[in-house]
Design an enzyme around this catalytic site. Structure first.
Site, PDB file in Angstrom:
ATOM      1  N   ASP A  96      -1.552   5.715  -9.203  1.00  0.00           N
ATOM      2  CA  ASP A  96      -3.053   5.097  -9.573  1.00  0.00           C
ATOM      3  C   ASP A  96      -3.927   5.417  -8.316  1.00  0.00           C
ATOM      4  OD1 ASP A  96      -2.146   3.664  -7.461  1.00  0.00           O
ATOM      5  OD2 ASP A  96      -2.340   1.671  -8.457  1.00  0.00           O
ATOM      6  N   ASP A 116      -6.320   3.032  -5.695  1.00  0.00           N
ATOM      7  CA  ASP A 116      -6.476   1.766  -5.153  1.00  0.00           C
ATOM      8  C   ASP A 116      -7.711   1.634  -4.359  1.00  0.00           C
ATOM      9  OD1 ASP A 116      -3.554   0.782  -5.857  1.00  0.00           O
ATOM     10  OD2 ASP A 116      -3.397   2.545  -4.468  1.00  0.00           O
ATOM     11  N   ASP A 137      -6.514   0.337  -9.391  1.00  0.00           N
ATOM     12  CA  ASP A 137      -6.648  -1.225  -8.833  1.00  0.00           C
ATOM     13  C   ASP A 137      -7.695  -1.485  -7.911  1.00  0.00           C
ATOM     14  OD1 ASP A 137      -4.087  -1.542 -10.005  1.00  0.00           O
ATOM     15  OD2 ASP A 137      -2.907  -1.085  -8.445  1.00  0.00           O
TER      16      ASP A 137
HETATM   17  P1  GTP Z   1       1.250   5.521  -5.912  1.00  0.00           P
HETATM   18  O1  GTP Z   1       2.546   5.130  -6.546  1.00  0.00           O
HETATM   19  O2  GTP Z   1       1.053   6.914  -5.587  1.00  0.00           O
HETATM   20  O3  GTP Z   1       0.263   4.710  -6.351  1.00  0.00           O
HETATM   21  O4  GTP Z   1       1.524   4.900  -4.344  1.00  0.00           O
HETATM   22  P2  GTP Z   1       0.882   3.612  -3.656  1.00  0.00           P
HETATM   23  O5  GTP Z   1       1.391   3.567  -2.049  1.00  0.00           O
HETATM   24  O6  GTP Z   1      -0.587   3.832  -3.534  1.00  0.00           O
HETATM   25  O7  GTP Z   1       1.529   2.284  -4.369  1.00  0.00           O
HETATM   26  P3  GTP Z   1       0.717   0.950  -4.702  1.00  0.00           P
HETATM   27  O8  GTP Z   1      -0.649   1.475  -5.575  1.00  0.00           O
HETATM   28  O9  GTP Z   1       1.774   0.499  -6.019  1.00  0.00           O
HETATM   29  O10 GTP Z   1       0.603   0.151  -3.909  1.00  0.00           O
HETATM   30  C1  GTP Z   1      -0.205   0.399  -2.805  1.00  0.00           C
HETATM   31  C2  GTP Z   1      -0.555  -1.024  -1.970  1.00  0.00           C
HETATM   32  O11 GTP Z   1      -1.142  -1.911  -2.979  1.00  0.00           O
HETATM   33  C3  GTP Z   1       0.660  -1.766  -1.956  1.00  0.00           C
HETATM   34  O12 GTP Z   1       1.295  -1.698  -0.759  1.00  0.00           O
HETATM   35  C4  GTP Z   1       0.537  -3.458  -1.948  1.00  0.00           C
HETATM   36  O13 GTP Z   1       0.157  -3.774  -0.536  1.00  0.00           O
HETATM   37  C5  GTP Z   1      -0.691  -3.088  -3.010  1.00  0.00           C
HETATM   38  N1  GTP Z   1      -0.511  -3.733  -4.430  1.00  0.00           N
HETATM   39  C6  GTP Z   1      -0.166  -3.140  -5.308  1.00  0.00           C
HETATM   40  N2  GTP Z   1       0.367  -3.546  -6.398  1.00  0.00           N
HETATM   41  C7  GTP Z   1      -0.021  -4.841  -5.955  1.00  0.00           C
HETATM   42  C8  GTP Z   1       0.006  -6.052  -6.789  1.00  0.00           C
HETATM   43  O14 GTP Z   1       0.090  -6.486  -7.771  1.00  0.00           O
HETATM   44  N3  GTP Z   1      -0.372  -7.235  -5.608  1.00  0.00           N
HETATM   45  C9  GTP Z   1      -0.775  -7.260  -4.490  1.00  0.00           C
HETATM   46  N4  GTP Z   1      -1.012  -8.323  -4.028  1.00  0.00           N
HETATM   47  N5  GTP Z   1      -0.720  -6.207  -3.973  1.00  0.00           N
HETATM   48  C10 GTP Z   1      -0.551  -5.125  -4.490  1.00  0.00           C
HETATM   49 MN    MN Z   2      -1.596   3.411  -5.491  1.00  0.00          MN
HETATM   50 MN    MN Z   3      -1.685   0.471  -6.888  1.00  0.00          MN
END
Ligand code: GTP
Ligand code: MN
Ligand code: MN
Length: 364
Positions: free
Chosen positions: A200, A202, A289
């Site tokens: 995704d 963020d 997100d």
């Molecule tokens: P990808 O799998 O490539 O997206 O890796 P990523 O490191 O970007 O993972 P991800 O998008 O799942 O999460 C990144 C950060 O967003 C996490 O370390 C969390 O701090 C935060 N995060 C993700 N999902 C949530 C959620 O549902 N609630 C909260 N509070 N934080 C979240």
């Molecule tokens: Mn992510």
């Molecule tokens: Mn995310």
């Protein structure tokens, strides 16, 4: 040149937040196998093996050399007997786990947006073994998120390239500038860490006007909807006001206003991105997100949402080595019984007595 000598190994620090880990993973064949085990153990109640494999994978990712054999891995922190066996017989061990049919189906089910281990388990116990069986079962009730997870499964399971993430950043940036010209939007998550691929994109959205952060996400979603780009949204309004600020309960999840979206990304927006989008359709679905913290919490949010196991180990390091509590809202010094303020991530590293690590060095 880098050799796997004992002297060098002893310099590998035990916490991921003390190690510089770029995306150039020299031990991918082992860390991929370990991450399958981590994913498998996420589906069970037992935490020990998941944490152990996850820490071992992090250590291997940080090494500036490629491990050639089990010999010479004795001195590495967090690398235990099972991981050493896996290194020795990686192909066999890896295949054994992946070929275990029930695990495969679990992992397949949880790959659907909105499906967690509990739902996957429920379906498996009902004897369901494939997507088509789930979708054909009259007793299965899918919530809105899961319906969209299945609807956009092909697009979402492909993940996004860095070029697609940049296109999403441009779309979100334009949208925010239209509805809230004074707001600021910054990339976070894996793409901030410089990853070439992600599941995704963020973003943190914030504004200097106190309290206004809570109205930002509905405005942004409204504008995306007007543009016909909003395929799905789940908005979680802030619960921060219901808590004592700053929060004294330190938690994995945070209390900020956030939304989980599926957006339509038009192929024409992706640089050199002809092949990024299914032919004849002109767009693809992408997961996005957004989180909107108050400006004074920005540094903690940025550090938390930049993610990876680096950030989990930062919290553990703070607790175990510094007697401090760190989460996405605040840093609390238990000995001094006070919160430590931070304007930037550098302030937080300084409070913890850690060397600053750039986002692209946090790919633990
Ligand atoms: P990808 O799998 O490539 O997206 O890796 P990523 O490191 O970007 O993972 P991800 O998008 O799942 O999460 C990144 C950060 O967003 C996490 O370390 C969390 O701090 C935060 N995060 C993700 N999902 C949530 C959620 O549902 N609630 C909260 N509070 N934080 C979240
Ligand atoms: Mn992510
Ligand atoms: Mn995310």
């Amino acid at each position: 040149q880098m050799r796997t000598g004992p002297a060098q190994q002893s310099t590998v620090c035990p916490y991921a937040c003390q190690r510089r880990t770029t995306t150039a993973n020299k031990n991918k064949r082992f860390t991929d196998a370990l991450e399958v085990l981590v994913e498998y153990h996420e589906l069970t109640e037992i935490e020990g093996p998941r944490v152990a494999y996850s820490r071992a994978a992090s250590v291997l990712k940080s090494l500036p050399w490629t491990i050639e054999s089990m010999g010479g891995t004795e001195a590495l922190p967090c690398v235990g007997e099972k991981t050493r066996t896996l290194i020795q017989v990686t192909g066999w061990y890896y295949s054994y786990i992946v070929l275990n049919i029930s695990d495969q189906e679990y992992i397949l089910f949880t790959s659907v947006f909105g499906v967690g281990p509990k739902t996957a388990d429920k379906w498996y116990r009902r004897g369901l073994r494939s997507f088509s069986q789930i979708l054909a079962d009259p007793d299965v009730q899918l919530n809105r998120m899961q319906q969209n997870g299945f609807l956009h499964y092909t697009d979402l399971s492909r993940g996004l390239s860095a070029a697609e993430a940049r296109a999403v950043e441009a779309v979100v940036g334009e949208t925010v500038r239209t509805v809230a010209p004074n707001a600021r939007v910054v990339l976070t998550g894996g793409f901030r860490r410089g990853k070439e691929f992600g599941h995704d994109v963020d973003f943190i959205v914030t504004t200097a006007e106190p309290g206004r952060e809570n109205s930002l996400l509905p405005l942004i979603m409204g504008r995306l909807e007007e543009q016909g780009l909003l395929l799905f949204q789940a908005h979680h309004p802030s619960t921060l006001a219901l808590k004592k600020i700053p929060c004294r309960r330190f938690e994995a999840m945070d209390y900020y206003s956030k939304c989980f979206l599926i957006l339509k990304l038009e192929g024409s927006r992706v640089q050199g991105g002809g092949q990024a989008v299914p032919a004849g359709r002109g767009w693809r679905a992408v997961r996005v997100d957004l989180v909107a913290p108050p400006i004074e919490r920005f540094a903690f949010t940025q550090l938390g949402w930049t993610g990876s196991k680096f950030e989990r180990d930062l919290r553990r390091f703070a607790r175990v080595e510094r007697n401090m509590l760190l989460d996405n809202h605040a840093l609390f010094d238990k000995a001094k019984n006070q919160f430590l303020a931070a304007v930037t991530e550098k302030d937080i590293f300084a409070h913890l007595g850690l060397e600053y690590m750039e986002p692209w060095q946090r790919n633990a």
